[in-house]
Scaffold this motif. Sequence first.
Motif, PDB file in Angstrom:
ATOM      1  N   CYS A  27     -12.371  17.326   7.012  1.00 50.63           N
ATOM      2  CA  CYS A  27     -13.378  17.542   8.054  1.00 50.63           C
ATOM      3  C   CYS A  27     -12.820  17.156   9.418  1.00 50.63           C
ATOM      4  O   CYS A  27     -12.087  16.172   9.546  1.00 50.63           O
ATOM      5  N   ILE A  28     -13.188  17.950  10.404  1.00 51.55           N
ATOM      6  CA  ILE A  28     -12.634  17.763  11.745  1.00 51.55           C
ATOM      7  C   ILE A  28     -13.769  17.733  12.757  1.00 51.55           C
ATOM      8  O   ILE A  28     -14.678  18.568  12.714  1.00 51.55           O
ATOM      9  N   LYS A  29     -13.662  16.772  13.677  1.00 53.06           N
ATOM     10  CA  LYS A  29     -14.614  16.762  14.782  1.00 53.06           C
ATOM     11  C   LYS A  29     -13.894  16.311  16.044  1.00 53.06           C
ATOM     12  O   LYS A  29     -13.183  15.305  16.035  1.00 53.06           O
ATOM     13  N   ASP A  30     -14.054  17.062  17.105  1.00 54.58           N
ATOM     14  CA  ASP A  30     -13.464  16.733  18.404  1.00 54.58           C
ATOM     15  C   ASP A  30     -11.982  16.388  18.318  1.00 54.58           C
ATOM     16  O   ASP A  30     -11.507  15.410  18.893  1.00 54.58           O
ATOM     17  N   GLY A  31     -11.266  17.169  17.562  1.00 53.13           N
ATOM     18  CA  GLY A  31      -9.813  17.007  17.532  1.00 53.13           C
ATOM     19  C   GLY A  31      -9.306  15.943  16.588  1.00 53.13           C
ATOM     20  O   GLY A  31      -8.107  15.714  16.508  1.00 53.13           O
ATOM     21  N   LYS A  32     -10.225  15.269  15.888  1.00 49.61           N
ATOM     22  CA  LYS A  32      -9.798  14.214  14.964  1.00 49.61           C
ATOM     23  C   LYS A  32     -10.310  14.506  13.562  1.00 49.61           C
ATOM     24  O   LYS A  32     -11.319  15.204  13.383  1.00 49.61           O
ATOM     25  N   ILE A  33      -9.633  13.906  12.581  1.00 49.59           N
ATOM     26  CA  ILE A  33     -10.133  14.001  11.211  1.00 49.59           C
ATOM     27  C   ILE A  33     -11.274  12.994  11.062  1.00 49.59           C
ATOM     28  O   ILE A  33     -11.144  11.845  11.489  1.00 49.59           O
ATOM     29  N   VAL A  34     -12.357  13.458  10.469  1.00 51.86           N
ATOM     30  CA  VAL A  34     -13.509  12.566  10.274  1.00 51.86           C
ATOM     31  C   VAL A  34     -13.928  12.590   8.806  1.00 51.86           C
ATOM     32  O   VAL A  34     -13.458  13.430   8.013  1.00 51.86           O
ATOM     33  N   GLU A  35     -14.789  11.657   8.494  1.00 45.82           N
ATOM     34  CA  GLU A  35     -15.281  11.527   7.111  1.00 45.82           C
ATOM     35  C   GLU A  35     -16.009  12.797   6.667  1.00 45.82           C
ATOM     36  O   GLU A  35     -15.759  13.338   5.609  1.00 45.82           O
ATOM     37  N   ASP A  36     -16.895  13.253   7.539  1.00 41.66           N
ATOM     38  CA  ASP A  36     -17.777  14.337   7.134  1.00 41.66           C
ATOM     39  C   ASP A  36     -18.257  15.086   8.373  1.00 41.66           C
ATOM     40  O   ASP A  36     -18.248  14.545   9.473  1.00 41.66           O
ATOM     41  N   VAL A  37     -18.611  16.341   8.190  1.00 45.20           N
ATOM     42  CA  VAL A  37     -19.266  17.096   9.266  1.00 45.20           C
ATOM     43  C   VAL A  37     -20.490  17.768   8.672  1.00 45.20           C
ATOM     44  O   VAL A  37     -20.582  17.921   7.449  1.00 45.20           O
ATOM     45  N   TYR A 478      -2.805  29.292   8.601  1.00 47.88           N
ATOM     46  CA  TYR A 478      -3.562  28.682   9.703  1.00 47.88           C
ATOM     47  C   TYR A 478      -2.761  27.526  10.280  1.00 47.88           C
ATOM     48  O   TYR A 478      -2.148  26.778   9.530  1.00 47.88           O
ATOM     49  N   VAL A 479      -2.803  27.417  11.589  1.00 48.80           N
ATOM     50  CA  VAL A 479      -2.302  26.198  12.216  1.00 48.80           C
ATOM     51  C   VAL A 479      -3.399  25.688  13.134  1.00 48.80           C
ATOM     52  O   VAL A 479      -3.939  26.429  13.960  1.00 48.80           O
ATOM     53  N   ILE A 480      -3.715  24.414  12.952  1.00 49.28           N
ATOM     54  CA  ILE A 480      -4.788  23.801  13.733  1.00 49.28           C
ATOM     55  C   ILE A 480      -4.174  22.682  14.556  1.00 49.28           C
ATOM     56  O   ILE A 480      -3.445  21.844  14.036  1.00 49.28           O
ATOM     57  N   LYS A 481      -4.409  22.723  15.877  1.00 49.93           N
ATOM     58  CA  LYS A 481      -3.864  21.670  16.743  1.00 49.93           C
ATOM     59  C   LYS A 481      -5.020  20.987  17.455  1.00 49.93           C
ATOM     60  O   LYS A 481      -5.825  21.668  18.104  1.00 49.93           O
ATOM     61  N   ASP A 482      -5.079  19.665  17.346  1.00 46.21           N
ATOM     62  CA  ASP A 482      -6.189  18.920  17.944  1.00 46.21           C
ATOM     63  C   ASP A 482      -7.539  19.533  17.585  1.00 46.21           C
ATOM     64  O   ASP A 482      -8.431  19.655  18.427  1.00 46.21           O
ATOM     65  N   GLY A 483      -7.642  19.967  16.366  1.00 47.78           N
ATOM     66  CA  GLY A 483      -8.912  20.493  15.869  1.00 47.78           C
ATOM     67  C   GLY A 483      -9.191  21.936  16.227  1.00 47.78           C
ATOM     68  O   GLY A 483     -10.216  22.493  15.830  1.00 47.78           O
ATOM     69  N   LYS A 484      -8.287  22.543  16.975  1.00 46.43           N
ATOM     70  CA  LYS A 484      -8.522  23.911  17.445  1.00 46.43           C
ATOM     71  C   LYS A 484      -7.658  24.864  16.622  1.00 46.43           C
ATOM     72  O   LYS A 484      -6.465  24.615  16.434  1.00 46.43           O
ATOM     73  N   VAL A 485      -8.275  25.927  16.119  1.00 45.79           N
ATOM     74  CA  VAL A 485      -7.484  26.898  15.337  1.00 45.79           C
ATOM     75  C   VAL A 485      -6.627  27.694  16.317  1.00 45.79           C
ATOM     76  O   VAL A 485      -7.132  28.396  17.193  1.00 45.79           O
ATOM     77  N   ILE A 486      -5.314  27.559  16.169  1.00 52.21           N
ATOM     78  CA  ILE A 486      -4.373  28.210  17.082  1.00 52.21           C
ATOM     79  C   ILE A 486      -3.819  29.472  16.450  1.00 52.21           C
ATOM     80  O   ILE A 486      -3.650  30.499  17.102  1.00 52.21           O
TER      81      ILE A 486
END
Lengths: 548, 440
Positions: A27-37, A478-486
């Motif tokens: 789970c990702i929120k605001d560019g970081k890995i988080v517990e849950d979304v 997929y490549v995700i950078k800082d939570g953004k799908v690039i």
Amino acid sequence: MSSTLRIVNGKVYDPINGVDGEIRDICIKDGKIVEDVPSDAPRIDAKGMVVMPGGVDIHCHIAGPKVNLARKLQPEDHRFDVHPRTRFTRSGSGGTVPSTFATGYRYALLGYTTAMDAAVPPMGARHTLEEFHDTPIIDKGFYIILGNNLLLYQLLKEGRYRELRDAVAWWVNATKAFTIKLVNPGGVEVWKERRNANVTNLDDKVDAFDVTPRQIIEALVNVANELGLPHPAHIHCNNLGIPGNYKITLETMRTVEGRRVHFAHIQFHCYGGEPGGKMTSKAPEIAEYINKHPEVSADVGQVMFGKATTMTGDAPLGWMLRRISGNKWVNADVEHEGGCGIVPFVYKERNYVHALQWAAGLELFLLSEDPWRLVLSTDHPNGGSFLSYPRLIRLLMDREFRNEQIRKVNQRAIRQTVLLDNLDREYTLYEIAIITRAGPAKLLGLKNKGHLGVGADADITIYTEDEDKEKMFSTPRYVIKDGKVIIKEGEFCADHEGRLLHSAPEYDREIEEVIRPFFEQYYTVQFANYPVPENYLHNHEVVPTRQS
Amino acid sequence: MTDVRVVENATCTFCGCVCDDIILTVEGDRITQAKNACTLGKAWFTEHTIEDRPVALVDGREAALQEAVEAAARILVESRFPVIYGLSDTTCEAQREAVAIADYIGANIDTTTSVCHGPSGIAFQGVGESTATLGEIKNRADLVIYWGGNPAEAHPRHFTRYSVTPKGMFVPRGRKDRTVVLVDVRRTPSARAADIFIQVKPGKDFEVLWALRALVKGRPVPSFIEEETGVPLATLQDLVERMKNCRYGVLFFGMGLTMTRGRHFNSGALLALVTDLNEYTHFVAKPVRGHGNVTGADNVLSWQTGFPFAVNFSRGFPRFNPGEFTTVDLLARGEADAALIIASDPASNFPRPAIEHLRRIPVIALDPKPTYTTDIAKVAFTTATYGINVAGTVYRMDDVPIYLRPAFPSPYPSDEEVLRAIKVRVCELLDIPLPNGKHH
């Protein structure tokens, strides 16, 4: 504005958190890995796919003065490898030394999200930062070369150890560097000072300063550890590429035994034989030393066949390669700080030396007992382009493929190695995740990189699982950078500006009164104009020093 | 009362020396003193005035900035073969915006390098180069050779700040520890600073350089070399001995070499000679660059495109081809259908056929001062002067970047600001998303 994402059904490889191929959600929120979304957050269905943290390159040459000289030098390289503009991305040119935009995009296209330039003369810091600003997607930092720095030599000669430490810290701060690098300590100064000479052993004198490589290495390794730099002194040993150099490599290792230290592109430093004579592999000896010394880390510096560009702060080495190859040659001396050599180069399968270098790199990988401390590099673009990492991964993961390749290369060289002596190890995906992301991140002291635990930067790569590992690692889905799908389905769908990673060790400001007079007397840039101002940093992050 | 301020460690961007030790006395919007500057630098600073001119002219009529940006963006977007040129007298930050525009619209981009050291750039690609920052010359060089240049008049502080008179770490007695040689087709004022002056017949530099290469390698050189080049064989032999036996030698070269018969063959021969000399001793070479940030332009183009000048984006990726994509050539052939000229005055110094074509097409010009080019421009922007009014990065002739400390603000926008505004508008017109709304 908060953005969320959930990656589901993927097989996750996250060695720092001990996750070995389990299916779990990320789970990702605001560019970081988080517990849950929230359950309505956007999803990526990674069924049949492998999820890893973004790759971390601990040693490459991608920006700054020497890289740009190497770019300028080789229009022939760019011409056959164009990098067209897309709706989201800038154009550029490729080859072994791609333009800045192409460098960032191509790292991302491999699933790498962090890369460290391993050798920048402090005077070139500003130039490097300007190029970094034009190197998209990835986070990056650089190591400043201090192993041939004349003010430090002076302080060392006079036994002013405290001031030496503060001067090093001043330089890291003034340049916004990540850590310090030693390149052929003593040798580059002798090259400039004594009609292209070099040092050949640890107790040779650098004449004008009455210091030896051994003293320089010891002092700077200690300083880096005392300052608690996130990554310790990064050493390119003396005598790179010269038969018999494994002795000086081991002697260097023993000189700083028990202290945290990183040895760069160790493959180039593990040869037996006598200078001028036949080269053999002493990779097993080097691997054994590293295996037995948990404080030591290294990157391999694997040679890959084909076109490379040798570019190094080791100027005498550049000249040696020019004489061997007859190719065009760039040398660039940097006042009081070092030098540089650049020579386009081709590694050939049939060539004894090249095949031996290739094989020695593989020996190191296969004999390594701790993937956390012997990590992947090609010393891009010295041993080969970073674009060859997927092939290298296949060589490590696929014994059959490796043996097929071994049969194609110079057999006299192979007979000098232990590659055919039941060395049938195959790296697992878990181990690959260690040597390409978790390991380098840990060695660099990047606590938020190289893993997918809560709080980590959401730099994530998703590969389609494939028997052909080269194919798998060449084309992430997929490549995700800082939570953004690039990158989505292998295509760019956004651009992104990565961060500069640098460190800011503490020091006594009084040291400026020691440095200033040296500048006034010998430099051609004003002391006040030398430190890099904040406005070159753009998007940046100070990586904390280690508590000593 | 105007307040008087002192700006220390200011940088002069007049020539490629980029001296960063200037102490400026500033009174209001005038610089009254420029301590440490040479005659050229003093004039650069103290004669700088802010003139009362419109920020922009469109078709010769006064226009607001935004209106001019709109007009410029439309010209660029509507053209089929736009050319972007100049760039050597502005900051790297502005140069980066210019390359971005070129990329987005598929333009041709080229700098004044193509009419000065372009041949050295081509020679570099062929031969490589052993080189150094100027501080290495200052601290180590015991043999200093200038070839085809007149630094006494063109780069007045080159001798005193970097290469001839300064005392250095390994040349503690300064001038006394160095041998200075000047090679040129005529005895210029620079000859006074030299221990040895060697006069070459015009157009014979290549022959002299090639003979030197032969002598360095111990090959015979026929005695008619004197008749051919004007230089006696014994003089060449003496020079070769000095070159092989010095401890740290440097060969500076100028446009006398690059813009005369032979061009990149001349630069290539010189760079090859220097490479050869490294078999015997430490030897470096350095083109002596003219404009304040022409070296920055080479660097920015190289890192963004892979090539130092003469770059064309019409296929959606950069291609390099001097002769085809150099501005003089493509204008003279009548190819471009619009031009964006930054900090340069091609309408005054290009060959006539190129200027004639420039008059036929819509020109956008950015310059702090009125020039022949702004005169013929459809859209002309008045911009602030780099180094005096705006900050930014400038690369010295030895690739060392220096950050500028402006003396006082200008009412006019910088080149960077104007170019960024044009870029943003171009991207809007072409529906190209900009990351974070800024950057590239």
